[in-house]
Design an enzyme around this catalytic site. Structure first.
Site, short mmCIF file in Angstrom:
data_model
loop_
_atom_site.label_atom_id
_atom_site.label_comp_id
_atom_site.label_asym_id
_atom_site.label_seq_id
_atom_site.Cartn_x
_atom_site.Cartn_y
_atom_site.Cartn_z
N GLU A 1 -28.88 20.88 1.33
CA GLU A 1 -29.63 21.27 0.13
C GLU A 1 -31.04 20.72 0.11
O GLU A 1 -31.96 21.42 -0.29
CB GLU A 1 -28.92 20.71 -1.12
CG GLU A 1 -27.73 21.48 -1.56
CD GLU A 1 -27.13 20.85 -2.80
OE1 GLU A 1 -27.06 21.55 -3.81
OE2 GLU A 1 -26.74 19.67 -2.77
N TRP B 1 -35.54 31.99 -11.82
CA TRP B 1 -34.85 31.96 -10.54
C TRP B 1 -34.48 33.41 -10.27
O TRP B 1 -33.63 33.98 -10.94
CB TRP B 1 -33.60 31.08 -10.63
CG TRP B 1 -32.91 30.87 -9.32
CD1 TRP B 1 -33.17 29.91 -8.39
CD2 TRP B 1 -31.81 31.63 -8.80
NE1 TRP B 1 -32.31 30.03 -7.33
CE2 TRP B 1 -31.47 31.08 -7.55
CE3 TRP B 1 -31.08 32.73 -9.25
CZ2 TRP B 1 -30.44 31.58 -6.76
CZ3 TRP B 1 -30.06 33.23 -8.46
CH2 TRP B 1 -29.75 32.65 -7.23
N ASN C 1 -32.41 35.18 -19.39
CA ASN C 1 -31.67 34.45 -18.36
C ASN C 1 -30.33 35.16 -18.22
O ASN C 1 -29.59 35.25 -19.19
CB ASN C 1 -31.48 33.00 -18.85
CG ASN C 1 -30.47 32.22 -18.04
OD1 ASN C 1 -30.21 32.54 -16.89
ND2 ASN C 1 -29.90 31.20 -18.65
N GLY C 2 -30.06 35.68 -17.03
CA GLY C 2 -28.80 36.40 -16.82
C GLY C 2 -29.04 37.63 -15.96
O GLY C 2 -30.08 37.76 -15.31
N LYS D 1 -30.29 24.50 -10.58
CA LYS D 1 -29.12 23.86 -11.14
C LYS D 1 -28.53 24.79 -12.19
O LYS D 1 -29.25 25.60 -12.77
CB LYS D 1 -29.54 22.54 -11.80
CG LYS D 1 -28.44 21.52 -11.78
CD LYS D 1 -28.97 20.16 -12.10
CE LYS D 1 -27.88 19.15 -12.09
NZ LYS D 1 -27.42 18.77 -10.76
N ARG E 1 -33.79 24.54 -13.62
CA ARG E 1 -32.98 25.76 -13.72
C ARG E 1 -33.54 26.91 -12.90
O ARG E 1 -32.91 27.98 -12.80
CB ARG E 1 -32.90 26.22 -15.18
CG ARG E 1 -32.26 25.21 -16.10
CD ARG E 1 -32.22 25.74 -17.51
NE ARG E 1 -31.33 26.88 -17.61
CZ ARG E 1 -30.03 26.79 -17.87
NH1 ARG E 1 -29.48 25.62 -18.06
NH2 ARG E 1 -29.29 27.86 -17.93
N LYS F 1 -25.22 17.81 0.62
CA LYS F 1 -26.46 17.13 0.18
C LYS F 1 -27.53 17.28 1.25
O LYS F 1 -28.68 17.55 0.95
CB LYS F 1 -26.22 15.62 -0.07
CG LYS F 1 -25.40 15.25 -1.27
CD LYS F 1 -26.03 15.54 -2.60
CE LYS F 1 -25.72 16.91 -3.08
NZ LYS F 1 -24.54 17.17 -3.83
N CYS G 1 -32.73 30.08 -14.42
CA CYS G 1 -33.74 30.52 -15.39
C CYS G 1 -33.64 29.65 -16.64
O CYS G 1 -32.55 29.30 -17.08
CB CYS G 1 -33.60 31.98 -15.82
SG CYS G 1 -33.83 33.16 -14.49
N HIS H 1 -10.87 20.55 18.06
CA HIS H 1 -10.43 21.94 17.99
C HIS H 1 -11.60 22.92 18.02
O HIS H 1 -11.43 24.09 17.68
CB HIS H 1 -9.57 22.16 16.73
CG HIS H 1 -8.33 21.34 16.72
ND1 HIS H 1 -7.30 21.54 17.61
CD2 HIS H 1 -7.98 20.27 15.96
CE1 HIS H 1 -6.35 20.65 17.38
NE2 HIS H 1 -6.74 19.86 16.40
N GLU I 1 -19.22 16.92 1.13
CA GLU I 1 -20.24 16.66 0.11
C GLU I 1 -21.52 16.11 0.75
O GLU I 1 -22.63 16.50 0.38
CB GLU I 1 -19.68 15.70 -0.95
CG GLU I 1 -20.63 15.26 -2.02
CD GLU I 1 -21.28 16.39 -2.82
OE1 GLU I 1 -20.84 17.55 -2.71
OE2 GLU I 1 -22.25 16.12 -3.54
C1 F6R Z 1 -24.78 20.61 -5.29
C2 F6R Z 1 -24.85 21.29 -6.55
C3 F6R Z 1 -24.06 22.52 -6.75
C4 F6R Z 1 -23.21 22.38 -8.01
C5 F6R Z 1 -22.47 23.69 -8.31
C6 F6R Z 1 -21.57 23.55 -9.52
O1 F6R Z 1 -25.63 19.52 -5.23
O2 F6R Z 1 -25.51 20.85 -7.45
O3 F6R Z 1 -23.26 22.81 -5.65
O4 F6R Z 1 -22.31 21.34 -7.82
O5 F6R Z 1 -23.40 24.70 -8.54
O6 F6R Z 1 -22.30 23.16 -10.63
P1 F6R Z 1 -21.57 22.66 -11.94
O7 F6R Z 1 -20.94 21.35 -11.62
O8 F6R Z 1 -22.64 22.54 -12.95
O9 F6R Z 1 -20.55 23.68 -12.29
#
Ligand code: F6R
Length: 635
Positions: free
Chosen positions: A514, A74, A100-101, A630, A27, A511, A2, A530, A507
């Protein structure tokens, strides 16, 4: 998670609020709305969907006025519908609020409001309950001439106990009843040129302009207008007018603040010539890694200089155990960090999911040093883990990108990434910056122990060579695009790596999940036999991260096992590995030769590119993937 923007000034509020929301869209982007006070009415536009939808709605019927609030959502409570979009109103319809929250006790508060006769709820959100509560406390204080907490105002309720003061008091009284997290902004129809904001657990920044002021979840929303910012603290309540603001606490005490200059400008948060932020940020990595190292390597002392840790040489030498905590991509960087710190400094290191660490009683030794790793510096779980380890008395440091973020401010010290704004929802450059910084930390701790000056110099030279090597890796973009096209119809992908590159497998899979929505998993290569090998089939490619290192031949064995079962193989390798793997893999991606401790920084980049190009090939919205946001400020 948000985004909020508020504006009070002399300009038309609508374009400023809409532009701010566009910059905060990372966000959350399932609905958006705006409320602008225009004379004696509040003009509201809100709708489900992206901010572009809100933009169209506003273009059809532009709202006028010089102060207002806005929100991109969000969803947490209630589906992403027009009705649930913010702003929400109190029972009188005169007070509008964005939030937001999460208000955890919203049901109990709502039940009480209903018992008191309020039946006017029109959404399923927790936010609307807060709007009603503040509105009720404000209205009640007008009729009783008492403060919302029942006490008499300083002047005994005389007319100079202004509407502004009453509204701020009502906000405070309501927030004292709230369990949960909030970053809020609200306006009242009857109080011109006045916004109230408050925060607890969700970020809120005050932008200080000339004859205009701003509130926002993140400075990127306001940096086009001002670079002077006050980062609010938890329990701050701020009353904002055109040419003044006043900060106090939820408890009613006068607050202090620090005016800070925002480090980056408007151009840093634009895509420039790139089609997506994610691609721009992938391509920024030689610069961001260089910036992570700038001024932090000493050839003279053959070590890293990390003054922000706020630790003496003796304290650094006495560290007996390290805990690295974070979420998502930051957790994967932490996993590389575990290999790095154990290899370079031989200090037992553990990685903890922040969301687990904060709720369990993990046994810790007295000499444990905790690092909370977070790009945003606002992730609720990582912040929770930081607070829990601080509460227990452990020295807790932050590795953050966002300057003055909550984690950066609450930790005992730390290292900033200086990666510049990361706007693409899928983290890319923050991962390589985090790993770079963890290498510098490994070097520093190692040089307090057994690493010789020559070994220290070797690591410094390795780190200094990285930006040039990253530039070489970025030339692989076209090759990864071709591979993405070739595999565009697959239903999933497996990723495998060993040692330093096992976290890269995780990782790379993250990616892929996501932004392409494909099923993807990362595993240590040896785990294949395994159980995972049961998944191998001709339409499920396996990506092996197998640089020419000490475990190369072991990776080759695993590749052969996949080939024997007709599984397609994409290999990321280096040096002599290239020739060898060309004979057995379907596609070979060549990265530069480097000491194994830094290969994750080089091997992850072609896999970021692979996920990116595959998502583009599938026609997906790379920068705003489904269901994600994010900066995850809820638990
Ligand atoms: C993956 C991604 C999330 C963040 C996670 C932590 O692409 O963006 O998995 O890495 O939410 O976010 P931060 O680093 O902001 O604490």
């Amino acid at each position: 998670m948000c985004g909020i923007v508020g504006y009070v000034g002399r300009s038309e509020a609508a374009p400023i609020l809409l532009d701010g929301l566009r910059r905060l869209e990372y966000r959350g982007y399932d609905s958006a709305g705006i409320a602008i006070v225009n004379g004696d009415r509040i003009e509201t536009r809100k709708c489900a969907g992206r901010i572009a939808n809100l933009g169209s709605l506003m273009a059809e019927n532009p709202p006028a006025g010089h102060f207002g609030i806005s929100h991109t959502r969000w969803a947490t409570h209630g589906k992403p519908t027009d009705q649930n979009a913010h702003p929400h109103f109190d029972a009188t319809g005169k007070l509008a609020l964005v939030h937001n929250g999460v208000i955890e006790n919203y049901q109990a508060l709502k039940d009480q409001l209903i018992r008191d006769g309020d039946k006017n709820f029109s959404s399923d959100t927790d936010t609307e309950v807060l709007a009603h509560l503040i509105g009720k406390l404000y209205e009640d204080s007008a009729t009783t001439d008492t403060r919302p907490d029942g006490s008499a105002p300083a002047n005994g309720g005389a007319p100079s106990y202004s509407k502004k003061a009453r509204l701020v008091d009502a906000v405070r009284a309501a927030l004292r009843q709230v369990i949960g997290t909030y970053g809020i902004a609200l306006v009242h129809r009857d109080i011109p040129d006045f916004i109230v904001g408050a925060r607890r657990g969700s970020p809120l920044v005050l932008g200080v302009g000339k004859n205009e002021n701003f509130l926002a979840s993140d400075v990127s929303a306001i940096v086009a207008h001002t670079r002077d910012a006050v980062y609010l603290n938890d329990f701050d309540v701020v009353a904002v007018e055109r040419d003044r603001f006043e900060i106090s606490s939820v408890a009613g005490e006068a607050g202090s603040y620090e005016l800070r200059k925002v480090e980056f400008g408007d151009t840093d948060i634009k895509k420039g010539d790139y089609p997506h932020f994610m691609l721009k940020e992938i391509f920024e990595q030689s610069g961001s890694v260089r910036d992570a190292l700038r001024g932090r390597l000493s050839h003279e002392e053959c070590t890293a200089k990390l003054g922000g840790l706020n630790m003496s040489a003796a304290q650094l030498r006495d560290v007996g155990r390290v805990v690295l905590t974070g979420c998502g991509t930051a957790l994967h960087a932490a996993m590389v960090g575990e290999y790095l710190i154990e290899a370079l400094a031989q200090i037992p290191t553990e990685v903890e999911y922040a969301s687990e660490f904060r709720h369990r009683n993990s046994p810790m030794t007295r000499d444990t040093l905790v690092f909370a790793i977070s790009q945003s510096g606002e992730t609720a779980d990582t912040l929770g883990a930081l607070r829990e380890s601080k509460r227990k008395g452990y020295r807790t440091l932050g590795i953050c990108n966002n300057v003055a973020s909550t984690i950066a401010r609450e930790s005992d010290g730390g290292v900033y990434m200086h990666a510049g704004p990361e706007i693409g929802v899928a983290a890319t450059k923050s991962f390589t910056s985090q790993v770079t910084i963890l290498t510098a930390i490994g070097l520093l701790l190692g040089r307090m122990r057994h690493l010789s000056p020559a070994q220290g110099t070797g690591i410094i030279e390795t780190l200094e060579a990285l930006p040039g090597q990253i530039d070489q890796v970025l030339k692989l973009s076209d090759q990864t695009k071709a591979i993405a096209k070739k595999y565009a119809s697959v239903n999933g992908m497996l990723f495998f790596g060993r040692q330093f590159n096992f976290p890269v497998a995780l990782e790379a899979a993250l990616k892929m999940k996501e932004i392409t929505y494909l099923f993807a998993e990362g595993h240590p290569s040896a785990e294949l036999k395994h159980g995972i090998i049961a998944l191998v089939r001709s339409d499920l490619p396996s990506v092996f991260i197998a640089p020419d290192d000490a475990v190369f031949s072991k990776n080759v064995n695993n590749i052969e096992q996949v080939r024997a079962r007709k599984g397609p193989v994409i290999a990321v390798t280096s040096g002599e590995g290239v020739g060898k793997l060309k004979k057995i893999a379907d596609d070979v991606i060549e990265i530069p030769v480097a000491p194994e401790c830094v290969t994750p920084i080089l091997s992850v980049i072609p896999l970021q590119l692979l996920a990116y190009h595959l998502a583009v090939e599938l026609g997906l919205d790379v920068d705003k993937p489904r269901n994600l946001a994010k900066s995850v400020t809820v638990e």
